[in-house]
Design a protein around this motif. Structure first.
Motif, short mmCIF file in Angstrom:
data_model
loop_
_atom_site.label_atom_id
_atom_site.label_comp_id
_atom_site.label_asym_id
_atom_site.label_seq_id
_atom_site.Cartn_x
_atom_site.Cartn_y
_atom_site.Cartn_z
N ALA A 1 0.82 -1.21 0.00
CA ALA A 1 0.00 0.00 0.00
C ALA A 1 0.86 1.26 0.00
N GLY A 2 1.93 1.28 0.77
CA GLY A 2 2.79 2.46 0.84
C GLY A 2 3.48 2.74 -0.48
N GLU A 3 4.03 1.69 -1.08
CA GLU A 3 4.71 1.84 -2.37
C GLU A 3 3.71 2.24 -3.46
N LYS A 4 2.50 1.70 -3.39
CA LYS A 4 1.46 2.05 -4.36
C LYS A 4 1.13 3.54 -4.25
N ARG A 5 0.99 4.04 -3.03
CA ARG A 5 0.71 5.47 -2.83
C ARG A 5 1.87 6.33 -3.34
#
Length: 131
Positions: A95-99
């Motif tokens: 989720a963090g990398e996607k954001r």
């Protein structure tokens, strides 16, 4: 003879000879509420929405379940380079990398997620073909 609306179920039953008169508001066991006053559309004709979708530019008539009005995203070379670099590091994105990628590449998180899904399928095809 009075014109009335007929449900698909009623027509199917009547063509097999097993239809009985149904009262308004009555439903067959295992089925939802009957469709009252549903429009009858002759076979081979389309409603206005279906006709508009087929005639709209860029609409692929063979695509099943595609979102209406959504065109294919064309990624820039810089976006692809960053997405590929991230994919080489880790095939499943968190989720963090996607954001982070969405913000850096000016794409939506949904587009990032879909790109990774498609890229994993491409990777899977390439590894299967290599065997």
């Amino acid at each position: 003879m009075e014109k009335g609306s007929f449900s698909v179920e009623w027509l199917a039953q009547s063509s097999r000879g097993g239809a009985r008169e149904m009262l308004p508001g009555e439903s067959r066991p295992g089925q939802g509420a009957p469709r009252l006053n549903s429009p009858c559309v002759p076979a081979g004709t389309a409603g206005p929405r279906e006709a508009a979708e087929r005639s709209s530019p860029g609409h692929d008539a063979g695509a099943v379940g595609s979102a209406a009005g959504r065109s294919r995203t064309k990624f820039s070379a810089a976006q692809l380079q960053e997405l590929e670099r991230s994919f080489r590091e880790q095939r499943y994105i968190g989720a963090g990398e996607k954001r982070r990628l969405a913000a850096v590449l000016n794409l939506s998180q949904s587009q990032i997620k879909t790109w990774f899904q498609n890229r994993r399928m491409k990777f899977k095809r390439q590894t299967q073909d290599a065997r």
